[in-house]
Design a protein around this motif. Structure first.
Motif, PDB file in Angstrom:
ATOM      1  N   UNK A 157       2.956  -7.688   9.014  1.00 11.16           N
ATOM      2  CA  UNK A 157       3.208  -8.234  10.762  1.00 11.16           C
ATOM      3  C   UNK A 157       2.335  -9.491  10.359  1.00 11.16           C
ATOM      4  N   UNK A 158       1.010  -9.865   9.808  1.00  9.65           N
ATOM      5  CA  UNK A 158       0.316 -11.032   9.241  1.00  9.65           C
ATOM      6  C   UNK A 158       1.472 -11.558   8.927  1.00  9.65           C
ATOM      7  N   UNK A 188      -2.367  10.149   3.541  1.00 11.36           N
ATOM      8  CA  UNK A 188      -1.290   8.664   2.926  1.00 11.36           C
ATOM      9  C   UNK A 188       0.420   8.601   3.846  1.00 11.36           C
ATOM     10  N   UNK A 189       0.851   8.956   4.566  1.00 12.00           N
ATOM     11  CA  UNK A 189       1.493   7.907   5.207  1.00 12.00           C
ATOM     12  C   UNK A 189       0.840   7.449   6.354  1.00 12.00           C
ATOM     13  N   UNK A 190      -0.053   8.469   6.957  1.00  8.54           N
ATOM     14  CA  UNK A 190      -0.842   7.511   8.089  1.00  8.54           C
ATOM     15  C   UNK A 190      -1.559   6.024   7.506  1.00  8.54           C
ATOM     16  N   UNK A 206       0.666   3.579   5.481  1.00 16.87           N
ATOM     17  CA  UNK A 206       1.213   3.004   6.556  1.00 16.87           C
ATOM     18  C   UNK A 206       0.730   1.284   7.667  1.00 16.87           C
ATOM     19  N   UNK A 207      -0.538   1.982   7.907  1.00 21.11           N
ATOM     20  CA  UNK A 207      -1.172   0.806   8.149  1.00 21.11           C
ATOM     21  C   UNK A 207      -0.934  -0.531   7.576  1.00 21.11           C
ATOM     22  N   UNK A 208      -1.680  -0.550   6.084  1.00 21.26           N
ATOM     23  CA  UNK A 208      -1.930  -1.047   5.500  1.00 21.26           C
ATOM     24  C   UNK A 208      -0.105  -2.450   5.376  1.00 21.26           C
ATOM     25  N   UNK A 209       0.495  -1.221   5.216  1.00 23.11           N
ATOM     26  CA  UNK A 209       2.282  -1.765   5.271  1.00 23.11           C
ATOM     27  C   UNK A 209       2.645  -2.484   6.305  1.00 23.11           C
TER      28      UNK A 209
END
Length: 309
Positions: free
Chosen positions: A158-159, A145-147, A150-153
């Motif tokens: 960044x976008x 869940x953390x990993x 984190x990609x979405x966050x």
């Protein structure tokens, strides 16, 4: 410039510009980087090969050490190379990648530290239920869940940053690319960006900090009933955790929520190092290398390594 795609590169600032003195900063950074790599890799090796350390606590310590190696590698090597070669340029794609990775690693680190506080809470306050609550399934799912979250966050932040137009300057007043420094360079309306930063800080940082504080309130209330010797042992494992979390949270909150109109100073760069460099450097010292089991496991690793050479 009407769009950020017209910017082909950004220029990163260093700490020191004068003569031979400017070599002190990259050498200091490099020493901290090498010490961080050594400490964290020793912990990863020890907790992997020592069967006595195959517990939830050391499972998360191993994950934290792997993350810290990646975290410090995002910023420090590039900063050292830039200072030594006096080449401050970084491409737009490189800047975006650096922002994404810094945010991703910081977010995952927050979640790992929160889960580790929960682990200490269960171990001290509910020891009989520890094998049930902190089972292998929970550990794996908490890590995934953390990993993945984190990609979405990181992608959202960044976008949201690189949809802006940059037309005032391409000089980033920082030794690495970060969102606050880029927002100061934008000629677009950055209100929504700061709103997103503020909301996410309240939800993620505030939420994690609340859970950590609640864990330690319960821990300290339980530890007070322990014998003096056991009380000291419990405090020795909890206080370093609180120290790292506090330094991490305070510096991240200050740097990211500071108004964009504020002047760029060396203070901002020093504070940024406290959440990008200091936690990965301190974690192996505070969490593991003070622990007798870990020190013994590390000693065995070093003996085996040198005996095979």
């Amino acid at each position: 410039m009407t769009n950020y795609t017209m910017v082909t590169e950004f220029l990163l600032m260093g700490f020191i510009k004068r003569g031979e003195i400017r070599f002190l900063q990259p050498m200091f950074f490099l020493l901290m980087y090498l010490a961080t790599l050594l400490g964290n890799l020793l912990i990863v090796t020890a907790t992997t090969f020592d069967q006595n350390l195959h517990t939830p606590m050391y499972f998360f310590l191993r994950n934290l050490s792997i993350l810290d190696v990646c975290y410090i590698s995002v910023t420090v090597p590039n900063a050292c190379i830039n200072s030594l070669t006096n080449n401050r340029a970084i491409s737009v794609a490189g800047c975006a990648a650096q922002i994404f990775l810094v945010i991703y690693c910081a977010y995952v680190e927050f979640l790992f530290l929160t889960v580790m506080a929960h682990d200490r809470y269960v171990a001290i306050c509910q020891p009989l239920l520890y094998p049930v609550i902190m089972n292998q399934r929970f550990c794996v799912w908490a890590t995934l869940f953390s990993l993945l979250s984190g990609l979405i966050y990181a992608a959202v932040h960044t976008g949201n940053t690189f949809r802006l137009s940059f037309c005032q300057s391409n000089v980033v007043h920082q030794f690495f690319c970060d969102i606050p420094s880029l927002l100061r360079l934008s000629c677009s309306d950055t209100f929504n960006n700061f709103l997103l930063l503020f909301i996410s800080a309240i939800v993620v940082c505030g939420g994690c900090f609340f859970l950590i504080i609640m864990s330690y309130i319960h821990i300290f209330s339980t530890v007070r009933k322990f014998p003096t010797r056991e009380r000291g042992k419990a405090f020795s494992t909890c206080v370093p955790h609180i120290l790292v979390v506090s330094v991490f949270l305070i510096t991240v909150t200050y740097v990211y929520l500071k108004p964009s109109v504020a002047s760029e100073t060396i203070q901002d760069m020093i504070l940024s190092s406290f959440y990008t460099i200091v936690p990965p450097f301190l974690n192996p010292i505070l969490y593991s290398l003070r622990n007798k089991q870990v020190k013994e496991a590390v000693r065995k690793v070093l003996i085996n390594f040198f005996s095979h050479k």
